[in-house]
Motif scaffolding. Structure first.
Motif, short mmCIF file in Angstrom:
data_model
loop_
_atom_site.label_atom_id
_atom_site.label_comp_id
_atom_site.label_asym_id
_atom_site.label_seq_id
_atom_site.Cartn_x
_atom_site.Cartn_y
_atom_site.Cartn_z
N ALA A 10 42.64 13.41 26.00
CA ALA A 10 43.74 12.53 25.59
C ALA A 10 45.10 13.21 25.71
N ASP A 11 45.12 14.51 25.93
CA ASP A 11 46.38 15.26 25.99
C ASP A 11 47.21 14.83 27.20
N GLY A 12 48.48 14.55 26.98
CA GLY A 12 49.36 14.16 28.07
C GLY A 12 49.51 15.24 29.13
N ARG A 13 49.13 16.48 28.80
CA ARG A 13 49.20 17.57 29.77
C ARG A 13 47.96 17.67 30.63
N PHE A 14 46.93 16.86 30.35
CA PHE A 14 45.75 16.82 31.22
C PHE A 14 46.21 16.36 32.59
N PRO A 15 45.92 17.11 33.66
CA PRO A 15 46.55 16.84 34.97
C PRO A 15 45.95 15.65 35.70
N ALA A 16 46.11 14.47 35.11
CA ALA A 16 45.54 13.26 35.70
C ALA A 16 46.59 12.37 36.35
N GLY A 17 47.84 12.82 36.40
CA GLY A 17 48.87 12.11 37.14
C GLY A 17 49.59 11.00 36.39
N GLY A 18 49.24 10.77 35.15
CA GLY A 18 49.85 9.66 34.41
C GLY A 18 51.34 9.81 34.19
N HIS A 19 51.86 11.04 34.20
CA HIS A 19 53.29 11.26 33.92
C HIS A 19 54.18 10.60 34.97
N ALA A 20 53.63 10.30 36.15
CA ALA A 20 54.43 9.70 37.22
C ALA A 20 54.47 8.17 37.14
#
Length: 224
Positions: A10-20
């Motif tokens: 669930a961490d926003g830093r998990f590199p799954a690309g959601g920040h873009a």
């Protein structure tokens, strides 16, 4: 069950690309529908109870071990916007890379082989949760939270909204997040008996319309 694994997923830093991706917040800001913390809360609430519930149910079903290819087809049928289908598969590819590096599993490898161009992100997340030893409701919580945290983070950048205000929006939505995740897990359990057709198909037509318009912008800050 590992609560630490849940935090990692669930961490926003998990590199799954959601920040873009803004989850529809960027076109909503441009249209004046999201202007401040109050309108952000309404946007997130609407997204949570429509697209969020659908995605959380799909993720929960994948975490329970339902056929991921059937779930992927069900996700397509519940995503009328071509732009959003493309986005879901792009995010699915990135989630797959991160998940296989973190929790390798035969199920993830099989889905990656069957869907080389990407499966819908909630399906991949559900399988990642399963590989991490998490349950259906855990997967649903991850998706429900991501459904609102992504737009909240995007609006901080788009409007220079005070991050404390954005975080307070998420905190106030917590009971509804819990309710949606619990409902999604129940629906997934029903789907395990009755088939994927019983999974919810809640619609958010305005999100679909905005997604199509946003995909045609020549200049944008977020991919979606």
């Amino acid at each position: 069950m590992s609560r630490a694994a849940l935090l990692v997923l669930a961490d926003g830093r998990f590199p799954a690309g959601g920040h873009a991706h803004s989850g529809g917040a960027e076109p909503a800001v441009k249209a004046g529908r999201v202007r401040d913390a109050a309108s952000l809360a309404e946007f997130c609430r609407g997204r949570l109870h429509t697209a969020g519930l659908v995605s959380a149910s799909l993720a929960a079903a994948a975490a329970l071990g339902l056929d991921p290819l059937a779930l992927d087809e069900a996700a397509d049928a519940r995503t009328p916007s071509p732009a959003l289908r493309v986005t879901a598969r792009k995010l699915g590819r990135q989630m797959m890379r991160a998940a296989r590096a973190t929790w390798p599993s035969e199920e993830l490898a099989a889905l990656a082989a069957a869907r080389p161009r990407g499966a819908h992100q909630p399906i991949v997340l559900g399988l990642a949760a399963r590989a991490a030893g998490l349950g259906a409701e855990d997967a649903a919580h991850c998706v429900a939270y991501e459904c609102v945290s992504g737009p909240a983070t995007a609006v901080v950048r788009l409007l220079s909204l005070d991050p404390f205000d954005a975080t307070s929006v998420l905190a106030r939505l917590a009971p509804e997040l819990d309710a949606v995740a619990s409902r999604a897990a129940r629906l997934a359990a029903s789907a395990a008996v009755e088939g994927v057709g019983v999974l919810p198909a809640a619609s958010a037509p305005l999100l679909d319309v905005m997604a199509e318009a946003h995909a045609a912008w020549a200049v944008r800050l977020f991919a979606s």
